[in-house]
Scaffold this motif. Structure first.
Motif, PDB file in Angstrom:
ATOM      1  N   UNK A 273      -8.774   4.132   4.278  1.00 25.16           N
ATOM      2  CA  UNK A 273      -7.879   3.270   3.704  1.00 25.16           C
ATOM      3  C   UNK A 273      -8.195   3.283   2.115  1.00 25.16           C
ATOM      4  N   UNK A 274      -7.269   3.084   1.426  1.00 23.51           N
ATOM      5  CA  UNK A 274      -7.233   2.749   0.049  1.00 23.51           C
ATOM      6  C   UNK A 274      -6.726   1.683  -0.297  1.00 23.51           C
ATOM      7  N   UNK A 275      -7.660   0.820  -1.100  1.00 20.92           N
ATOM      8  CA  UNK A 275      -7.541  -0.659  -1.475  1.00 20.92           C
ATOM      9  C   UNK A 275      -7.141  -0.786  -2.645  1.00 20.92           C
ATOM     10  N   UNK A 276      -5.993  -1.377  -3.300  1.00 20.39           N
ATOM     11  CA  UNK A 276      -5.644  -1.800  -4.653  1.00 20.39           C
ATOM     12  C   UNK A 276      -5.979  -3.311  -4.758  1.00 20.39           C
ATOM     13  N   UNK A 277      -6.603  -3.459  -5.568  1.00 21.41           N
ATOM     14  CA  UNK A 277      -7.125  -4.767  -5.843  1.00 21.41           C
ATOM     15  C   UNK A 277      -6.736  -5.117  -7.404  1.00 21.41           C
ATOM     16  N   UNK A 278      -6.047  -6.505  -7.540  1.00 22.71           N
ATOM     17  CA  UNK A 278      -5.923  -7.159  -8.653  1.00 22.71           C
ATOM     18  C   UNK A 278      -6.366  -8.241  -8.798  1.00 22.71           C
ATOM     19  N   UNK A 279      -7.265  -8.362 -10.054  1.00 23.62           N
ATOM     20  CA  UNK A 279      -7.981  -9.815 -10.244  1.00 23.62           C
ATOM     21  C   UNK A 279      -7.340 -10.209 -11.679  1.00 23.62           C
ATOM     22  N   UNK A 280      -7.169 -11.409 -11.292  1.00 21.56           N
ATOM     23  CA  UNK A 280      -6.207 -12.091 -12.761  1.00 21.56           C
ATOM     24  C   UNK A 280      -7.176 -13.368 -13.001  1.00 21.56           C
ATOM     25  N   UNK A 281      -7.153 -13.769 -14.179  1.00 23.04           N
ATOM     26  CA  UNK A 281      -7.504 -15.116 -14.573  1.00 23.04           C
ATOM     27  C   UNK A 281      -6.661 -16.231 -14.028  1.00 23.04           C
ATOM     28  N   UNK A 282      -7.266 -17.116 -13.348  1.00 25.33           N
ATOM     29  CA  UNK A 282      -6.406 -18.143 -13.006  1.00 25.33           C
ATOM     30  C   UNK A 282      -5.370 -18.945 -13.982  1.00 25.33           C
TER      31      UNK A 282
ATOM     32  N   UNK B  35     -18.424  -9.949  -4.936  1.00 23.91           N
ATOM     33  CA  UNK B  35     -19.228  -9.077  -6.208  1.00 23.91           C
ATOM     34  C   UNK B  35     -17.756  -8.887  -7.200  1.00 23.91           C
ATOM     35  N   UNK B  36     -16.581  -8.628  -6.619  1.00 26.25           N
ATOM     36  CA  UNK B  36     -15.639  -8.309  -7.722  1.00 26.25           C
ATOM     37  C   UNK B  36     -14.982  -9.491  -8.433  1.00 26.25           C
ATOM     38  N   UNK B  37     -14.936 -10.441  -7.689  1.00 28.29           N
ATOM     39  CA  UNK B  37     -14.127 -11.681  -8.206  1.00 28.29           C
ATOM     40  C   UNK B  37     -14.987 -12.936  -8.290  1.00 28.29           C
ATOM     41  N   UNK B  38     -14.999 -13.445  -9.583  1.00 23.28           N
ATOM     42  CA  UNK B  38     -15.535 -14.999  -9.731  1.00 23.28           C
ATOM     43  C   UNK B  38     -14.363 -16.012  -9.370  1.00 23.28           C
ATOM     44  N   UNK B  39     -14.553 -16.570  -8.240  1.00 24.68           N
ATOM     45  CA  UNK B  39     -13.441 -17.501  -7.673  1.00 24.68           C
ATOM     46  C   UNK B  39     -13.316 -18.671  -8.629  1.00 24.68           C
ATOM     47  N   UNK B  40     -14.254 -19.241  -9.483  1.00 22.03           N
ATOM     48  CA  UNK B  40     -14.224 -20.308 -10.137  1.00 22.03           C
ATOM     49  C   UNK B  40     -12.910 -19.804 -11.385  1.00 22.03           C
ATOM     50  N   UNK B  41     -12.927 -18.551 -11.979  1.00 21.63           N
ATOM     51  CA  UNK B  41     -11.954 -18.105 -12.925  1.00 21.63           C
ATOM     52  C   UNK B  41     -11.069 -17.307 -12.571  1.00 21.63           C
ATOM     53  N   UNK B  42     -11.101 -16.849 -11.381  1.00 22.59           N
ATOM     54  CA  UNK B  42     -10.087 -15.531 -11.054  1.00 22.59           C
ATOM     55  C   UNK B  42      -9.739 -15.609  -9.839  1.00 22.59           C
ATOM     56  N   UNK B  43      -8.112 -15.126  -9.540  1.00 23.31           N
ATOM     57  CA  UNK B  43      -7.793 -14.886  -8.209  1.00 23.31           C
ATOM     58  C   UNK B  43      -7.493 -13.750  -7.768  1.00 23.31           C
ATOM     59  N   UNK B  44      -7.254 -13.239  -6.710  1.00 22.30           N
ATOM     60  CA  UNK B  44      -7.226 -11.783  -6.523  1.00 22.30           C
ATOM     61  C   UNK B  44      -6.128 -11.547  -5.253  1.00 22.30           C
ATOM     62  N   UNK B  45      -5.446 -10.717  -5.285  1.00 29.30           N
ATOM     63  CA  UNK B  45      -4.662 -10.042  -4.257  1.00 29.30           C
ATOM     64  C   UNK B  45      -4.928  -8.709  -4.038  1.00 29.30           C
ATOM     65  N   UNK B  46      -4.599  -8.118  -2.738  1.00 30.12           N
ATOM     66  CA  UNK B  46      -4.867  -6.526  -2.645  1.00 30.12           C
ATOM     67  C   UNK B  46      -3.597  -6.206  -1.448  1.00 30.12           C
ATOM     68  N   UNK B  47      -3.711  -4.802  -1.654  1.00 25.99           N
ATOM     69  CA  UNK B  47      -2.835  -4.005  -0.714  1.00 25.99           C
ATOM     70  C   UNK B  47      -3.770  -2.919  -0.118  1.00 25.99           C
ATOM     71  N   UNK B  48      -3.613  -2.582   1.142  1.00 26.21           N
ATOM     72  CA  UNK B  48      -4.167  -1.547   1.863  1.00 26.21           C
ATOM     73  C   UNK B  48      -3.249  -0.542   2.036  1.00 26.21           C
ATOM     74  N   UNK B  49      -3.566   0.907   2.055  1.00 24.17           N
ATOM     75  CA  UNK B  49      -2.622   1.826   2.635  1.00 24.17           C
ATOM     76  C   UNK B  49      -3.607   2.806   3.289  1.00 24.17           C
ATOM     77  N   UNK B  50      -2.979   3.433   4.410  1.00 23.98           N
ATOM     78  CA  UNK B  50      -3.938   4.369   5.070  1.00 23.98           C
ATOM     79  C   UNK B  50      -3.699   5.652   4.071  1.00 23.98           C
ATOM     80  N   UNK B  51      -4.782   6.516   4.187  1.00 24.38           N
ATOM     81  CA  UNK B  51      -4.711   7.655   3.497  1.00 24.38           C
ATOM     82  C   UNK B  51      -4.138   8.669   4.386  1.00 24.38           C
TER      83      UNK B  51
END
Lengths: 83, 83
Positions: free
Chosen positions: A3-12, A67-83
């Motif tokens: 799968x390919x994961x597309x992750x977006x991490x933004x400041x809260x 690792x990827x997200x600092x939950x104190x300052x950031x939120x994340x969302x992601x999508x998964x697509x099968x290769x």
């Protein structure tokens, strides 16, 4: 399965985003008015090998939380697509 | 009309991504094997005020080309949604 994961991490939304503010001001100085509220985050793509989509989700979320997200300052969302 | 632009800026596929490589190794050290080929880019959101969607597109692309994206090393894509 791969799968390919597309992750977006933004400041809260509740937090100031100094980098976004600086970019907003730079855009205005370049004559690009009518652009406002710039917020700058990260976009991460990665390949996940897993037996099922549910397992791929678990692994992706674990990577975000550990690792990827600092939950104190950031939120994340992601999508998964099968290769 | 007001639009929200969601812009994703990623390192070109042809180029090495040292930050992504470092993240891949860190994930493996954390026990998260089966995650590979991490690539790290930017995600930018901004508000565009424009008379038409076409004008909003022009402004967003101008912002990308003039400031947000280094075309030598990065590619970008974006979506516009009316608020």
């Amino acid at each position: 399965m791969k799968f390919t994961a597309n992750i977006t991490v933004m400041p809260l939304k509740e937090l100031l985003d100094p980098q976004g503010k600086a970019v907003t001001e730079s855009l205005h100085k370049l004559g690009l008015s009518h652009l406002e509220n710039v917020r700058v985050g990260k976009h991460i793509t990665l390949q996940v090998t897993a037996a099922t989509e549910a397992e791929a989700k678990t692994k992706t979320e674990e990577a975000c939380k550990k690792l990827l997200v600092n939950a104190v300052m950031e939120s994340f969302e992601y999508t998964l697509t099968e290769n």
